[in-house]
Write a protein that holds these residues in place. Structure first.
Motif, PDB file in Angstrom:
ATOM      1  N   ILE A 350       0.742  -1.138  -0.037  1.00  0.00           N
ATOM      2  CA  ILE A 350       0.111   0.078  -0.068  1.00  0.00           C
ATOM      3  C   ILE A 350       0.967   1.462   0.126  1.00  0.00           C
ATOM      4  CG2 ILE A 350      -1.672   1.225   1.363  1.00  0.00           C
ATOM      5  CD1 ILE A 350      -2.977  -1.544   2.210  1.00  0.00           C
ATOM      6  N   THR A 351       2.195   1.096   0.761  1.00  0.00           N
ATOM      7  CA  THR A 351       2.803   2.284   0.672  1.00  0.00           C
ATOM      8  C   THR A 351       3.489   2.795  -0.804  1.00  0.00           C
ATOM      9  OG1 THR A 351       3.271   2.011   3.133  1.00  0.00           O
ATOM     10  CG2 THR A 351       4.858   3.117   1.787  1.00  0.00           C
ATOM     11  N   GLU A 352       3.981   1.472  -1.519  1.00  0.00           N
ATOM     12  CA  GLU A 352       4.446   1.843  -2.685  1.00  0.00           C
ATOM     13  C   GLU A 352       3.394   1.888  -3.527  1.00  0.00           C
ATOM     14  OE1 GLU A 352       8.100   1.196  -3.204  1.00  0.00           O
ATOM     15  OE2 GLU A 352       7.762   1.622  -1.119  1.00  0.00           O
ATOM     16  N   LEU A 353       2.017   1.553  -3.477  1.00  0.00           N
ATOM     17  CA  LEU A 353       1.128   2.079  -4.229  1.00  0.00           C
ATOM     18  C   LEU A 353       1.023   3.510  -4.254  1.00  0.00           C
ATOM     19  CD1 LEU A 353      -1.226   0.761  -6.353  1.00  0.00           C
ATOM     20  CD2 LEU A 353      -2.681   0.780  -4.194  1.00  0.00           C
ATOM     21  N   ARG A 354       0.843   4.133  -3.254  1.00  0.00           N
ATOM     22  CA  ARG A 354       0.694   5.415  -3.012  1.00  0.00           C
ATOM     23  C   ARG A 354       1.933   6.137  -3.614  1.00  0.00           C
ATOM     24  NH1 ARG A 354      -0.035   4.428   2.456  1.00  0.00           N
ATOM     25  NH2 ARG A 354       1.954   5.453   3.197  1.00  0.00           N
ATOM     26  N   ALA A 355       3.094   5.902  -3.512  1.00  0.00           N
ATOM     27  CA  ALA A 355       4.279   6.414  -4.135  1.00  0.00           C
ATOM     28  C   ALA A 355       4.381   6.214  -5.557  1.00  0.00           C
ATOM     29  CB  ALA A 355       5.586   5.995  -3.375  1.00  0.00           C
ATOM     30  N   GLY A 356       3.578   5.378  -6.156  1.00  0.00           N
ATOM     31  CA  GLY A 356       3.727   5.114  -7.749  1.00  0.00           C
ATOM     32  C   GLY A 356       4.688   4.128  -8.057  1.00  0.00           C
ATOM     33  N   ARG A 357       4.804   3.399  -7.254  1.00  0.00           N
ATOM     34  CA  ARG A 357       6.076   2.219  -7.400  1.00  0.00           C
ATOM     35  C   ARG A 357       5.326   0.633  -7.280  1.00  0.00           C
ATOM     36  NH1 ARG A 357       9.125   6.084  -3.801  1.00  0.00           N
ATOM     37  NH2 ARG A 357       8.550   4.575  -2.258  1.00  0.00           N
ATOM     38  N   ALA A 358       4.043   0.584  -7.524  1.00  0.00           N
ATOM     39  CA  ALA A 358       3.500  -0.681  -7.297  1.00  0.00           C
ATOM     40  C   ALA A 358       4.141  -1.473  -8.543  1.00  0.00           C
ATOM     41  CB  ALA A 358       2.162  -0.614  -7.491  1.00  0.00           C
ATOM     42  N   ASP A 359       4.286  -1.527  -9.482  1.00  0.00           N
ATOM     43  CA  ASP A 359       4.775  -2.426 -10.586  1.00  0.00           C
ATOM     44  C   ASP A 359       6.274  -2.856 -10.028  1.00  0.00           C
ATOM     45  OD1 ASP A 359       2.619  -2.269 -12.220  1.00  0.00           O
ATOM     46  OD2 ASP A 359       3.676  -0.930 -13.430  1.00  0.00           O
ATOM     47  N   ALA A 360       6.983  -1.831  -9.805  1.00  0.00           N
ATOM     48  CA  ALA A 360       8.229  -2.495  -9.113  1.00  0.00           C
ATOM     49  C   ALA A 360       8.235  -3.241  -7.768  1.00  0.00           C
ATOM     50  CB  ALA A 360       9.342  -1.575  -8.769  1.00  0.00           C
ATOM     51  N   TYR A 361       7.414  -3.056  -6.887  1.00  0.00           N
ATOM     52  CA  TYR A 361       7.142  -3.844  -5.908  1.00  0.00           C
ATOM     53  C   TYR A 361       6.571  -5.363  -5.956  1.00  0.00           C
ATOM     54  CZ  TYR A 361       6.245  -4.943  -0.924  1.00  0.00           C
ATOM     55  OH  TYR A 361       6.039  -5.461   0.409  1.00  0.00           O
ATOM     56  N   LEU A 362       5.699  -5.253  -7.001  1.00  0.00           N
ATOM     57  CA  LEU A 362       4.922  -6.507  -7.422  1.00  0.00           C
ATOM     58  C   LEU A 362       5.960  -7.418  -8.301  1.00  0.00           C
ATOM     59  CD1 LEU A 362       1.349  -5.528  -8.414  1.00  0.00           C
ATOM     60  CD2 LEU A 362       2.128  -6.670  -6.236  1.00  0.00           C
TER      61      LEU A 362
END
Length: 372
Positions: A350-362
Motif C-alpha cells: 500500500i505504501t509503494e502503491l501510494r508512491a507510484g511504485r506498485a509495479d516494481a514492488y510486485l
C-alpha cells in the motif's frame, strides 16, 4: 477515442459499454456481498436507510462537446463495498463483509484491485453524526457504527455508514477515495445470467456450505446445514449466476477469508472480460438487458456521474488490470482472537502503491499477484 464524427447511436452504444464495464468493476465487487452468518439468504431490496438509486443511464454527449469524464486523468480510487444486510430484520445494522479498493494511477493506463480483510483491526475515527466516539476494532464495524441515526434506532442509514467506512479506509491506506459503491444480493445472479455466465479457473475444490447441486438452499439445522452440497471442482469452470455468487461466498475452505477474497477478485475480472469479449457495444439489446439486471442492487456514491467514471476507466487494458492479494495474520493471544492484520509485505504494498511504485514492488514480490 474521438466521438465527434460518430453517429449519435454509435456514441450511445460505446458509452453504454464503457458505463457497463465500470459498473462491472464496481458491481462485480458485489460478488462479495454475503450475509456471512451462513444462514441468510438474498434480500429482496435496497440496503436499509439507503437512498433510492436512480436508473443507471448513459446520456448521449453533445457531438461538439468533450466525452464524459474527459477531465479525469487520475489517480482515481474507488471503494467497493459488499454489505451484510438483512432488510427483513428491523433495526439491523449493515456490516461491510467485503471491502475492495480499485486504484487507477495517473494516466488511467493501469488498475490495481486489492481487498482489505473484513476483520482487519483499524482505527475507526470519531463520527459525531452517528454518535460514535471512535476506537480500534474490526473494519467491518465501521459501516454499522456509522449507520446509526440518533433517535432512530430502527432506521440505520447505509449511506451514512459508508461515510465512516470511507474515512476509515482512507485513513488506513492513505488513499483519497473518489467514488464507490455499496451493493446488495438482489439481482447479482441476474447480472451474471444476462451475460450468459462467466468462465473462471477454480483454484481449489470448494464445497458449498449454503447450496445444493440444484441451486436450492440447504436445510438449516442445529449445528449447521444438512443435505447434498454443490461442489466446485478445481479447473476451468463455467458458472451461472447463483453458482458465481455461491462460489464467492465460501470462506470455510483452505486459505479461509483470504482465499475468498482471491475468488472475489477473480470474478470481478471474469465479469469485465466477459463484457469486453461479448462486444456489447454492437448489441444494444444486450446492453439494455445487462443494465436492467442491475436494478436497485447498486448504490453509487461519488461526486461525479457514474458515466464519467465509466468513461475514464474504459481505456484500461485487461492485461493491465492487476489483482493483488495482501497477506495477513490473526491478532490475539491464545483463544482471544481480536481480528486480522496485514503482514509487512502487505502493508508495504500500500505504501509503494501510494508512491507510484506498485509495479516494481510486485515484480519483487510476485506472489502478491492473483492469477486468474
Amino acid at each position: 477515442m474521438i466521438l465527434g464524427s460518430m453517429a449519435p447511436r454509435r456514441r450511445w452504444l460505446l458509452l453504454g459499454l464503457t458505463a457497463l464495464a465500470a459498473v462491472a468493476l464496481i458491481a462485480a465487487g458485489a460478488v462479495v456481498i454475503t450475509r456471512l452468518t451462513g444462514d441468510s439468504k438474498p434480500g429482496g431490496g435496497p440496503v436499509a436507510g439507503s437512498p433510492t438509486p436512480s436508473p443507471i443511464g448513459t446520456p448521449t454527449p453533445s457531438p461538439s462537446g468533450p466525452p464524459p469524464g474527459a477531465d479525469i486523468t487520475g489517480p482515481l480510487n474507488l471503494l467497493l463495498v459488499g454489505v451484510d444486510t438483512r432488510v427483513s430484520v428491523p433495526g439491523w445494522e449493515p456490516h461491510s463483509d467485503a471491502v475492495l479498493v480499485l486504484h487507477v494511477p495517473k494516466g488511467l493506463g493501469q488498475a490495481y484491485l486489492f481487498s482489505l480483510p473484513r476483520d482487519l483491526l483499524v482505527d475507526i475515527p470519531a463520527f459525531p453524526k452517528a454518535g460514535y466516539k471512535g476506537g480500534k476494532t474490526k473494519l467491518t464495524h465501521a459501516m454499522s457504527f456509522g449507520s446509526r441515526v440518533p433517535g432512530k434506532p430502527k432506521q440505520p442509514s447505509t449511506a451514512q455508514g459508508y461515510e465512516l467506512l470511507r474515512s476509515t479506509v482512507s485513513g488506513y491506506t492513505g488513499l483519497r477515495i473518489d467514488a464507490g459503491a455499496v451493493l446488495t444480493f438482489n439481482g447479482f445472479d441476474r447480472l451474471v445470467n444476462a451475460l450468459g455466465g462467466v468462465d473462471i479457473y477454480v483454484d481449489q475444490r470448494v464445497e458449498s456450505l449454503h447450496r445444493r447441486p440444484d441451486g436450492k438452499y440447504r436445510e438449516s439445522a442445529p449445528g449447521g446445514y444438512t443435505g447434498p452440497q454443490q461442489v466446485y471442482e478445481k479447473g476451468e469452470q463455467h458458472l451461472n449466476g447463483w453458482q458465481a455468487l455461491d462460489y464467492a461466498r465460501q470462506r470455510y475452505i483452505t486459505g479461509g477469508d483470504y482465499a475468498r477474497q482471491r475468488h472475489q477478485q477473480q470474478l470481478i475480472k471474469a465479469l469485465t472480460r466477459k463484457i469486453l469479449d461479448e462486444n456489447l457495444a454492437r448489441q444494444p439489446e444486450r446492453v439494455d438487458q445487462v443494465v436492467a439486471a442491475l436494478g436497485d442492487t447498486l448504490i453509487y456514491v461519488g461526486g461525479r456521474r457514474i458515466v464519467d467514471i465509466a468513461y475514464a476507466l474504459s481505456g484500461v487494458p485487461e492485461n493491465k488490470f492487476v489483482l493483488v492479494g495482501l497477506p495477513g495474520a490473526g491478532v490475539g493471544k491464545g483463544s482471544a482472537y481480536r481480528g486480522e492484520q496485514l503482514t509487512k509485505v502487505g502493508r508495504d504494498f500500500i505504501t509503494e502503491l501510494r508512491a507510484g511504485r506498485a509495479d516494481a514492488y510486485l515484480a519483487a514480490h510476485p506472489t502478491l499477484v492473483v492469477k486468474n
